[in-house]
Scaffold this motif. Structure first.
Motif, PDB file in Angstrom:
ATOM      1  N   UNK A 100       1.562 -30.606-102.637  1.00 21.95           N
ATOM      2  CA  UNK A 100       1.744 -29.903-101.377  1.00 21.95           C
ATOM      3  C   UNK A 100       2.793 -28.808-101.425  1.00 21.95           C
ATOM      4  N   UNK A 101       3.922 -29.091-102.070  1.00 20.78           N
ATOM      5  CA  UNK A 101       4.996 -28.099-102.140  1.00 20.78           C
ATOM      6  C   UNK A 101       4.557 -26.891-102.939  1.00 20.78           C
ATOM      7  N   UNK A 102       3.908 -27.132-104.084  1.00 17.97           N
ATOM      8  CA  UNK A 102       3.436 -26.019-104.910  1.00 17.97           C
ATOM      9  C   UNK A 102       2.361 -25.212-104.196  1.00 17.97           C
ATOM     10  N   UNK A 103       1.521 -25.893-103.435  1.00 17.28           N
ATOM     11  CA  UNK A 103       0.465 -25.198-102.697  1.00 17.28           C
ATOM     12  C   UNK A 103       1.064 -24.303-101.615  1.00 17.28           C
ATOM     13  N   UNK A 104       2.068 -24.791-100.917  1.00 20.11           N
ATOM     14  CA  UNK A 104       2.727 -23.961 -99.913  1.00 20.11           C
ATOM     15  C   UNK A 104       3.448 -22.780-100.557  1.00 20.11           C
ATOM     16  N   UNK A 105       4.054 -23.016-101.697  1.00 22.98           N
ATOM     17  CA  UNK A 105       4.742 -21.912-102.386  1.00 22.98           C
ATOM     18  C   UNK A 105       3.762 -20.857-102.870  1.00 22.98           C
ATOM     19  N   UNK A 106       2.604 -21.306-103.355  1.00 28.85           N
ATOM     20  CA  UNK A 106       1.581 -20.351-103.797  1.00 28.85           C
ATOM     21  C   UNK A 106       1.106 -19.503-102.626  1.00 28.85           C
ATOM     22  N   UNK A 107       1.040 -20.108-101.447  1.00 29.65           N
ATOM     23  CA  UNK A 107       0.645 -19.369-100.248  1.00 29.65           C
ATOM     24  C   UNK A 107       1.727 -18.369 -99.866  1.00 29.65           C
ATOM     25  N   UNK A 116      -4.290 -17.082-100.097  1.00 27.48           N
ATOM     26  CA  UNK A 116      -4.237 -16.383 -98.808  1.00 27.48           C
ATOM     27  C   UNK A 116      -3.963 -17.320 -97.646  1.00 27.48           C
ATOM     28  N   UNK A 117      -4.552 -18.504 -97.703  1.00 25.10           N
ATOM     29  CA  UNK A 117      -4.382 -19.498 -96.636  1.00 25.10           C
ATOM     30  C   UNK A 117      -4.533 -20.876 -97.252  1.00 25.10           C
ATOM     31  N   UNK A 119       8.851 -19.481 -95.552  1.00 21.69           N
ATOM     32  CA  UNK A 119       8.193 -20.157 -94.434  1.00 21.69           C
ATOM     33  C   UNK A 119       6.756 -19.674 -94.242  1.00 21.69           C
ATOM     34  N   UNK A 120       5.921 -20.599 -93.793  1.00 19.77           N
ATOM     35  CA  UNK A 120       4.537 -20.297 -93.447  1.00 19.77           C
ATOM     36  C   UNK A 120       4.340 -20.535 -91.958  1.00 19.77           C
ATOM     37  N   UNK A 121       3.242 -20.011 -91.425  1.00 20.01           N
ATOM     38  CA  UNK A 121       2.950 -20.220 -89.998  1.00 20.01           C
ATOM     39  C   UNK A 121       1.553 -20.815 -89.848  1.00 20.01           C
ATOM     40  N   UNK A 122       1.358 -21.701 -88.884  1.00 19.79           N
ATOM     41  CA  UNK A 122       0.027 -22.253 -88.627  1.00 19.79           C
ATOM     42  C   UNK A 122      -0.776 -21.280 -87.775  1.00 19.79           C
ATOM     43  N   UNK A 173      -1.589 -33.506 -86.490  1.00 21.40           N
ATOM     44  CA  UNK A 173      -2.833 -32.746 -86.573  1.00 21.40           C
ATOM     45  C   UNK A 173      -2.758 -31.776 -87.744  1.00 21.40           C
ATOM     46  N   UNK A 174      -3.813 -31.699 -88.508  1.00 23.04           N
ATOM     47  CA  UNK A 174      -3.848 -30.781 -89.646  1.00 23.04           C
ATOM     48  C   UNK A 174      -4.100 -29.359 -89.190  1.00 23.04           C
ATOM     49  N   UNK A 175      -3.575 -28.438 -89.992  1.00 20.33           N
ATOM     50  CA  UNK A 175      -3.633 -27.027 -89.614  1.00 20.33           C
ATOM     51  C   UNK A 175      -4.002 -26.147 -90.818  1.00 20.33           C
ATOM     52  N   UNK A 176      -4.340 -24.908 -90.519  1.00 18.33           N
ATOM     53  CA  UNK A 176      -4.496 -23.877 -91.539  1.00 18.33           C
ATOM     54  C   UNK A 176      -3.228 -23.041 -91.499  1.00 18.33           C
ATOM     55  N   UNK A 177      -2.592 -22.839 -92.658  1.00 14.22           N
ATOM     56  CA  UNK A 177      -1.311 -22.131 -92.717  1.00 14.22           C
ATOM     57  C   UNK A 177      -1.412 -20.875 -93.581  1.00 14.22           C
ATOM     58  N   UNK A 178      -0.679 -19.845 -93.185  1.00  8.09           N
ATOM     59  CA  UNK A 178      -0.669 -18.564 -93.901  1.00  8.09           C
ATOM     60  C   UNK A 178       0.741 -17.982 -93.889  1.00  8.09           C
ATOM     61  N   UNK A 179       0.919 -16.892 -94.636  1.00  5.94           N
ATOM     62  CA  UNK A 179       2.178 -16.141 -94.551  1.00  5.94           C
ATOM     63  C   UNK A 179       2.260 -15.464 -93.184  1.00  5.94           C
ATOM     64  N   UNK A 180       3.460 -15.294 -92.649  1.00  9.27           N
ATOM     65  CA  UNK A 180       3.591 -14.665 -91.328  1.00  9.27           C
ATOM     66  C   UNK A 180       2.889 -13.314 -91.225  1.00  9.27           C
TER      67      UNK A 180
END
Length: 285
Positions: free
Chosen positions: A69-76, A82-83, A103-106, A230-237
């Motif tokens: 999860x951490x690596x996936x968020x960092x790659x995003x 992209x998401x 930081x990412x945003x939902x 609740x699960x979300x789709x996250x992206x860069x701001x």
């Protein structure tokens, strides 16, 4: 060279048709989006990528699996993805707290996967004895979620200040003298023979052949107290307002996609169309 009336009308018609064709080609330009994901979500997004709905949305979706999860968020955050679609709102908030520079945003909700309390030794919650040994995830997000379920069930009481993030040390009241056994969240099913019960996320339970509706002593329900799960789709701001990102959320919610998800995962992924703003209010409430 002189044109008669019929020729002029024909030329104008051809000009309009040509302009319409050019405009249509511009509008129909396909956008490629790399979606980072893992586990059962990878299966879902591969299906979405091949769907008629994705073609109609003019999206080419490339699925990239990163099983951390951490690596996936960092790659995003770094832009190689992209998401991403794999985490709960609460998990993302915890990640953002620990990674203020990335930081990412939902941008949209997907589903709630109910976390459950499973046991191989007992069939009803009332049978759970005092001093029962309970397997629980050792990561902050899932441990918080597990403890909050136990509190909702009346088995423990957490310190009030730890209503949004909690650890075993924050258990204020434990009338049943439950003994907690922290392990990696993915290994909880494997230790069920050695404990009275274990708290398991739905994805892990599914992979172990368990069903949250039939095999639990108790499980989460969709309400205000579980909104952060609740699960979300996250992206860069900077990507949050791109049309392609909004299309991803709309695609996930397509009826044809939902029929596939419900059939494939035995109705254990509860579709949620909750506005992101509501999740933020719940997190700060």
């Amino acid at each position: 060279m002189r044109f008669d009336k019929k020729q002029i009308i024909l030329l104008l018609a051809c000009l309009v048709l040509g302009l319409f064709t050019i405009n249509t080609n511009v509008q129909a330009k396909t956008t490629t989006v790399v979606v980072g994901t893992q586990g059962s979500d990878a299966q879902i997004w591969r299906h979405i990528a091949q769907s008629t709905a994705a073609k109609k949305a003019h999206l080419t979706i490339k699925v990239k699996e990163i099983n951390d999860g951490i690596q996936l968020n960092r790659a995003t955050a770094e832009g190689s993805v992209d998401a991403n679609a794999f985490q709960s709102y609460g998990y993302l908030m915890s990640y953002n707290h620990d990674n203020p520079q990335g930081k990412l945003v939902p941008i949209g909700t997907t589903y709630l996967e109910p976390l459950g309390l499973y046991s191989k030794k007992y069939r009803h919650l009332r049978q759970l004895p005092k001093h029962a040994k309970i397997a629980i995830a050792d990561d902050p997000a899932n441990q918080t979620r597990s403890l909050q379920l136990l509190q909702h069930l009346g088995l423990i009481k957490l310190q009030a200040k730890h209503s949004t993030a909690a650890a075993i040390a924050d258990v204020q009241e434990n009338p049943h003298r439950l003994r907690f056994y922290p392990v990696n969240s993915s290994t909880v099913p494997r230790v069920l023979d050695d404990v009275a019960a274990g708290l398991i996320t739905n994805t892990v339970a599914q992979e172990s052949g368990l069903n949250v509706w039939h095999d639990t002593l108790a499980h989460e329900k969709l309400n205000r107290s579980t909104q952060k799960n609740i699960n979300i789709i996250a992206v860069r701001p900077q990507s949050s307002h791109k049309p392609a990102m909004k299309k991803l959320v709309q695609l996930y919610r397509q009826p044809s996609i939902q029929r596939y998800i419900q059939k494939s995962f035995h109705h254990t992924k509860i579709l949620v169309k909750e506005p992101i703003a509501n999740l933020k209010e719940s997190n700060h409430g």
